[in-house]
Motif scaffolding. Structure first.
Motif: not given
Lengths: 201, 130
Positions: A13-18, A58-59, B36-39
């Protein structure tokens, strides 16, 4: 995704994997909702808190360093939100009187309901830390080590908060003949704590 | 034998999560997360903010150094930082100072990295202003 551990999902998730974060939501949302609902005793408020807690986690995921379990971190966020919200809202609950002239069964149900409301009310007025420890111990069935993680305090403090909550309820219930059975239950629970000193519970 | 925990759990059965409501909430959360922009890293992790943050930190260090070692006439650090802010992109200074007010490990590391790439002349000009 379902087979991955929380720590692995958090890394993804930290790498952007939703998808990874969605799996974390699916995994933790229901128990968290259940926990917050019992803590707040208001479904609409509990829904808001749970949603807000996930959005915040999440944010702020980049700030999660993995020193505790993701679940503990998430619960801590939700608990803080819930406490702040309760401080603002200060909900009031009506404790209905038991009506006279009912059938024995209905009367017994009403007595149970009155006891239920009375005890829930007493628990809701416990100091924040004691209430948190009690909810996490009783409804989440967590070990004090996990409770300490969520409450961000030492192990002994978490245990002491739970014990103080029990002592406070014991004093209140002791003054009410209708709650004699509950007094015995609390005494037994206190015995468990006291006879297991030095043992991780 | 009855025990406190199980009896109390039973007493809170009126606060049981309804499956339909639960599913609805889950879908609501998942839908909310879609937008939401997680990246996307927080704004203060971006280079331009880091540059400002780095200058702030260095300017602040310099002010304290001057106050302590040179015994200059007392003036509030805030006022002096305002002088620094005037020389910078004012729109983002407020956000940057906000980030500095609640720093985390990532912020420290980025300030450290970016501090090594501050334009020498820019820093010299700011310090001379101070």
């Amino acid at each position: 995704m379902k087979k991955l551990k929380d720590t692995e999902l958090v890394s993804l998730a930290k790498e952007g994997n939703k998808m990874a974060f969605s799996e974390l939501v699916t995994r933790h949302q229901k128990p968290l909702f259940q926990f917050i609902l019992r803590y707040m005793r208001n479904e609409n408020l509990a829904e808001d808190i749970v949603q807000d807690a996930f959005i915040r986690s999440f944010t702020k995921l980049h700030t999660f360093e993995g020193r505790s379990a993701f679940k503990s971190w998430l619960y801590r966020i939700a608990l803080n939100l819930a406490k702040n919200r309760l401080r603002r809202e200060k909900p009031t609950y009506n404790i209905d009187n038991v009506h006279i002239g009912q059938t024995a069964e209905a009367e017994s149900a009403l007595v149970y309901e009155a006891i239920q409301k009375r005890i829930q009310e007493e628990i809701s007025t416990l100091p924040d830390k004691q209430k948190e420890a009690l909810h996490l111990r009783v409804f989440e069935d967590l070990a004090f080590k996990e409770i300490a993680e969520i409450m961000d305090c030492p192990y002994d403090t978490a245990k002491a908060n739970y014990r103080h909550a029990l002592m406070k309820l014991k004093n209140v219930f002791g003054e009410d003949k209708g709650l004699r059975e509950w007094l015995n239950l609390i005494n037994r629970e206190l015995d468990i704590l006291e006879t297991n000193l030095g043992v991780e519970l | 034998m009855k025990d406190f925990k199980s009896e109390l759990n039973r007493l809170y059965e009126n606060y049981q999560v309804d499956e339909v409501k639960n599913k609805r909430l889950e879908n609501k959360i998942l839908a909310g997360l879609e937008d939401l922009p997680i990246h996307k890293k927080p704004f203060y992790m971006e280079a331009k903010y880091m540059r400002i943050a780095s200058i702030f930190v260095m300017a602040l260090t310099y002010i304290i150094f001057k106050q302590v070692t040179k015994n200059t006439r007392p003036a509030s650090i805030t006022a002096k930082l305002e002088v620094v802010a005037e020389g910078l992109d004012v729109d983002i200074v407020a956000q940057t100072t906000l980030a500095l007010g609640a720093p985390d490990e990532a912020l420290y590391q980025n300030v450290y990295t970016q501090a090594q790439h501050i334009d020498y002349k820019e820093l010299k000009d700011i310090m001379e202003d101070i």
